[in-house]
Design an enzyme around this catalytic site. Structure first.
Site, PDB file in Angstrom:
ATOM      1  N   GLN A  61       0.821  -1.214   0.000  1.00  0.00           N
ATOM      2  CA  GLN A  61       0.000   0.000   0.000  1.00  0.00           C
ATOM      3  C   GLN A  61       0.854   1.263   0.000  1.00  0.00           C
ATOM      4  O   GLN A  61       0.789   2.055  -0.921  1.00  0.00           O
ATOM      5  CB  GLN A  61      -0.964   0.001   1.180  1.00  0.00           C
ATOM      6  CG  GLN A  61      -2.015   1.097   1.085  1.00  0.00           C
ATOM      7  CD  GLN A  61      -3.245   0.800   1.934  1.00  0.00           C
ATOM      8  OE1 GLN A  61      -3.372  -0.251   2.535  1.00  0.00           O
ATOM      9  NE2 GLN A  61      -4.164   1.741   1.970  1.00  0.00           N
ATOM     10  N   ASP A  62       1.652   1.469   1.044  1.00  0.00           N
ATOM     11  CA  ASP A  62       2.566   2.611   1.033  1.00  0.00           C
ATOM     12  C   ASP A  62       3.803   2.276   1.855  1.00  0.00           C
ATOM     13  O   ASP A  62       3.840   1.257   2.542  1.00  0.00           O
ATOM     14  CB  ASP A  62       1.880   3.901   1.494  1.00  0.00           C
ATOM     15  CG  ASP A  62       1.565   3.943   2.980  1.00  0.00           C
ATOM     16  OD1 ASP A  62       1.487   2.859   3.603  1.00  0.00           O
ATOM     17  OD2 ASP A  62       1.386   5.043   3.515  1.00  0.00           O
ATOM     18  N   PRO A  63       4.852   3.091   1.773  1.00  0.00           N
ATOM     19  CA  PRO A  63       6.103   2.763   2.456  1.00  0.00           C
ATOM     20  C   PRO A  63       5.949   2.754   3.981  1.00  0.00           C
ATOM     21  O   PRO A  63       5.048   3.385   4.537  1.00  0.00           O
ATOM     22  CB  PRO A  63       7.052   3.891   2.020  1.00  0.00           C
ATOM     23  CG  PRO A  63       6.445   4.463   0.781  1.00  0.00           C
ATOM     24  CD  PRO A  63       4.967   4.310   0.956  1.00  0.00           C
ATOM     25  N   ASN A 129      -0.187   6.412   5.055  1.00  0.00           N
ATOM     26  CA  ASN A 129      -1.179   6.731   4.012  1.00  0.00           C
ATOM     27  C   ASN A 129      -1.454   8.225   3.840  1.00  0.00           C
ATOM     28  O   ASN A 129      -2.420   8.592   3.162  1.00  0.00           O
ATOM     29  CB  ASN A 129      -2.514   6.007   4.261  1.00  0.00           C
ATOM     30  CG  ASN A 129      -2.386   4.508   4.128  1.00  0.00           C
ATOM     31  OD1 ASN A 129      -1.730   4.021   3.201  1.00  0.00           O
ATOM     32  ND2 ASN A 129      -2.982   3.768   5.045  1.00  0.00           N
TER      33      ASN A 129
END
Length: 217
Positions: A61-63, A129
């Protein structure tokens, strides 16, 4: 990336001027505070894995948003950083499925053709996010579309509801989609554990005449 096959084909999928828009966004956010991963690693997934070499996509999804964790590769952290909970569960499932991988760093997977792609490529420190929906999804959706158009079979590994929404971008029937619950501690027992994504991926690759991934490297 500018002279790579990635650059040419991603550009075809995006509105005119989108790369300049991304660069402007990066200039702004990196000047405004602590952003992960380091700027030179934002595009690490497509810099490490050439398009021609992609055999597997693992979509995150994101880092990670903690210090020194994010490397620009989904789920991966450097070996001197403790494995975050989702990665711990990925390695636990790998151990149950194939064998023990000692390293937390998944760069060796990326070097074998596993595209470790996050849907969002940047995150402010401590704010998961926070960059979702700002700029990255058209870019990373374009990457998925480019891989979907490959003539060689590819395995797409989609963990969790967010990643599974990307199924609509994968229309090529020769590819394999492996999906399950997310490896997060909140959901790993709802279908991630026991899903055997690593052996299933290799079984598919071998059946298609392709080299399997050495997941333990």
């Amino acid at each position: 990336m500018q002279h790579s096959a990635w650059h040419t084909l991603i550009k075809e999928q995006l509105p005119e001027g989108y790369f300049a828009k991304i660069n402007h966004f990066l200039d702004e956010v990196y000047a405004s505070g602590t952003i992960y991963p380091p700027r030179e690693k934002v595009f690490n997934a497509i810099q490490t894995t050439d398009l021609a070499d992609v055999k597997v996509v693992i979509l995150g999804q994101d880092p990670y948003h903690g210090p020194k964790q994010a490397q620009g590769l989904s789920f991966s952290v450097p070996d001197d950083i403790p494995a975050p909970p989702s990665l711990q569960n990925i390695l636990k499932e790998l151990a149950d499925d194939i064998g023990v991988k000692e390293s937390h760093d998944l760069t060796s997977w990326a070097q074998q053709g596993v595209l470790l792609l996050n849907a969002g490529l940047t995150v402010p420190a401590g704010q998961a996010n926070a960059h979702a929906g700002l700029i990255w999804e058209p870019f990373t959706d374009a990457i998925i579309k480019v891989v979907n158009e490959k003539s060689d079979p590819v395995v797409f590994i989609l963990w969790g509801s967010y990643a599974r929404k990307k199924k609509n971008l994968i229309s090529n029937s020769q590819h394999l989609i492996i999906e399950s619950a997310h490896p997060s501690p909140l959901s790993a027992y709802r279908g991630f554990f026991g899903s055997k994504p690593f052996s299933r991926t290799n079984d598919f690759l071998v059946a298609k005449g392709l080299e399997p991934i050495n997941w333990l490297a």
